[in-house]
Design a protein around this motif. Structure first.
Motif, short mmCIF file in Angstrom:
data_model
loop_
_atom_site.label_atom_id
_atom_site.label_comp_id
_atom_site.label_asym_id
_atom_site.label_seq_id
_atom_site.Cartn_x
_atom_site.Cartn_y
_atom_site.Cartn_z
N GLN A 1 0.82 -1.21 0.00
CA GLN A 1 0.00 0.00 0.00
C GLN A 1 0.85 1.26 0.00
N GLU B 1 1.02 4.12 -3.03
CA GLU B 1 0.70 5.52 -2.77
C GLU B 1 1.87 6.42 -3.14
N MET C 1 -7.55 -1.00 -2.04
CA MET C 1 -6.17 -1.02 -2.51
C MET C 1 -5.35 -2.15 -1.89
N ALA C 2 -4.59 -2.83 -2.75
CA ALA C 2 -3.59 -3.83 -2.34
C ALA C 2 -4.17 -5.05 -1.63
N THR C 3 -5.46 -5.28 -1.77
CA THR C 3 -6.05 -6.49 -1.20
C THR C 3 -5.71 -7.70 -2.06
N ARG D 1 -8.87 -2.00 2.45
CA ARG D 1 -7.50 -1.99 1.94
C ARG D 1 -6.65 -3.05 2.64
N GLY D 2 -5.70 -3.60 1.88
CA GLY D 2 -4.69 -4.47 2.47
C GLY D 2 -5.23 -5.72 3.13
N ASP E 1 -10.28 -2.68 6.85
CA ASP E 1 -8.91 -2.65 6.35
C ASP E 1 -8.01 -3.62 7.10
N ASN E 2 -7.06 -4.19 6.36
CA ASN E 2 -5.97 -5.00 6.93
C ASN E 2 -6.45 -6.25 7.67
#
Length: 207
Positions: A69, A73, A136-138, A154-155, A172-173
């Motif tokens: 991530q 960015e 993003m970035a999953t 995300r993630g 997220d995460n």
């Protein structure tokens, strides 16, 4: 010019997909493990000196999603270009939005109005139903089914064969272990597995 950021097993696999599509591929490589210091090979962190000069394949694995991530960015902020890779056997609805840096493996099915944010990776035979957003970035493992109107943060990591029910939000995460069935919203930074889904403390046991 094409550059791979990370060139382990994932990078080599993505390189193979590009070769299938485009034939011979000339590239640069940023990875500390590559010891041959030829003109095309650099240490990992040296990428920061070349952000605007290359088209980037971010080939970091599922165990480095937070770092991925940050790198995405940074590349976007510094006007670098992220390479999107979509295998020809996958179906993408015309109304879906696939953002830069996304990787879609063979036999995936992306339904109408789906949004895949930058750097998402879909492994083999993933199905994502209508009006779902993936952050993003999953990383989504093979055979995962994500139902309609879901929101994946995300993630996140979603393990092979998992099923995410209609309208579910995953924070997220979060890490969802293999074969899980998720029918309720998941808070950010959650680790869990199972059917029914249960929360665990140690994510190393489930991925």
């Amino acid at each position: 010019m094409l550059a791979f950021l990370g060139f382990g097993d994932l990078g080599k696999q993505l390189f193979g997909y590009l070769q299938e599509k485009e034939g011979n591929v000339e590239a640069y490589y940023f990875d500390d493990i590559l010891v041959d210091k030829s003109k095309n090979i650099f240490l990992f962190n040296e990428y920061q000196n070349f952000i605007s000069k290359f088209d980037w394949v971010i080939s970091l694995g599922y165990n480095k999603l937070a770092e991925k991530q940050q790198i995405i960015e940074k590349i976007i902020k510094n006007k670098g270009k992220l390479v999107t890779i979509i295998h020809h056997s996958s179906y993408i609805s015309a109304s879906a939005s696939v953002k830069s840096g996304t990787v879609i493996y063979p036999m995936c099915n992306i339904d109408k109005n789906v949004i895949l944010e930058e750097g998402v990776l879909l492994n083999n035979s993933v199905t994502i139903c209508h009006d779902t957003n993936v952050g993003m970035a999953t990383y989504i493992g093979p055979g995962v089914i994500i139902s309609g109107n879901c929101k994946i943060g995300r993630g996140c990591f979603i393990g092979s064969g998992s099923i995410i029910s209609n309208g579910v939000e995953i924070g997220d995460n979060s890490i969802i272990g293999i074969g899980s069935v998720v029918t309720k919203n998941i808070e950010p930074n959650t680790y869990g597995i199972g059917n029914p889904f249960r929360v665990l403390r140690n994510p190393l046991k489930i991925i």
